[in-house]
Motif scaffolding. Structure first.
Motif, short mmCIF file in Angstrom:
data_model
loop_
_atom_site.label_atom_id
_atom_site.label_comp_id
_atom_site.label_asym_id
_atom_site.label_seq_id
_atom_site.Cartn_x
_atom_site.Cartn_y
_atom_site.Cartn_z
N SER A 224 -22.28 12.94 -58.38
CA SER A 224 -22.24 14.53 -57.97
C SER A 224 -21.75 14.99 -58.09
CB SER A 224 -20.33 13.39 -58.12
OG SER A 224 -20.26 13.56 -59.08
N ARG A 225 -21.03 15.68 -57.85
CA ARG A 225 -21.83 17.59 -58.74
C ARG A 225 -20.72 17.90 -60.41
NH1 ARG A 225 -19.28 21.68 -53.81
NH2 ARG A 225 -21.11 21.70 -52.47
N MET A 226 -20.00 16.76 -59.82
CA MET A 226 -19.14 16.73 -60.52
C MET A 226 -20.08 16.17 -62.71
SD MET A 226 -16.87 17.88 -61.55
CE MET A 226 -15.69 17.70 -62.20
N ASP A 227 -21.07 15.59 -62.23
CA ASP A 227 -21.80 14.60 -63.15
C ASP A 227 -23.08 15.72 -62.95
OD1 ASP A 227 -20.59 12.00 -63.25
OD2 ASP A 227 -21.76 10.74 -61.98
N GLY A 228 -23.30 15.90 -62.08
CA GLY A 228 -24.46 17.50 -62.39
C GLY A 228 -23.73 18.33 -63.44
N MET A 229 -22.71 18.45 -63.21
CA MET A 229 -22.05 19.77 -63.99
C MET A 229 -22.06 19.79 -65.57
SD MET A 229 -21.25 22.71 -63.57
CE MET A 229 -20.79 23.81 -62.86
N ALA A 230 -21.77 18.40 -65.74
CA ALA A 230 -21.33 17.71 -66.99
C ALA A 230 -22.08 17.74 -67.91
CB ALA A 230 -20.36 16.23 -67.29
N MET A 231 -24.03 17.23 -66.40
CA MET A 231 -24.93 17.54 -67.58
C MET A 231 -25.92 18.97 -67.99
SD MET A 231 -26.81 14.33 -65.44
CE MET A 231 -28.07 14.95 -65.18
#
Length: 100
Positions: A79-86
């Motif tokens: 998801s976008r949230m996972d990508g942003m956190a990474m």
């Protein structure tokens, strides 16, 4: 969440089919509002019940399985949230390396 979604869908479907039934066959002895509300509530209860069972079955896996699924999944599917956190974690690690 499944019960709320099912109830919303059921209310809408009950309104559509109840209105059609009242227009086509008349309101009956109890009146239009009572007939329409019966259609809507019975449809909402049915849809809510089945969608809540489906959401329980779908979310019945232990949290460890979800964590392992996320680790083994393709990075493009996350998801976008996972990508942003990474991305934020990488930026912070780069800032730490630059400050040393």
């Amino acid at each position: 969440m499944g019960a709320m979604m099912g109830a919303g869908v059921g209310l809408t479907i009950g309104f559509i089919f109840g209105s059609y039934s009242i227009i086509r066959g008349g309101a009956g002895p109890r009146g239009a509002l009572s007939t329409l509300s019966q259609y809507m509530l019975s449809s909402a209860a049915t849809f809510g019940f089945f969608l809540s069972i489906g959401s329980v079955i779908r979310n019945d896996a232990p949290p460890q399985w979800e964590a392992s699924r996320l680790q083994l999944s393709n990075p493009l599917i996350r998801s976008r949230m996972d990508g942003m956190a990474m991305m934020k974690a990488r930026w912070s690690s780069e800032k730490k390396r630059e400050s040393l």
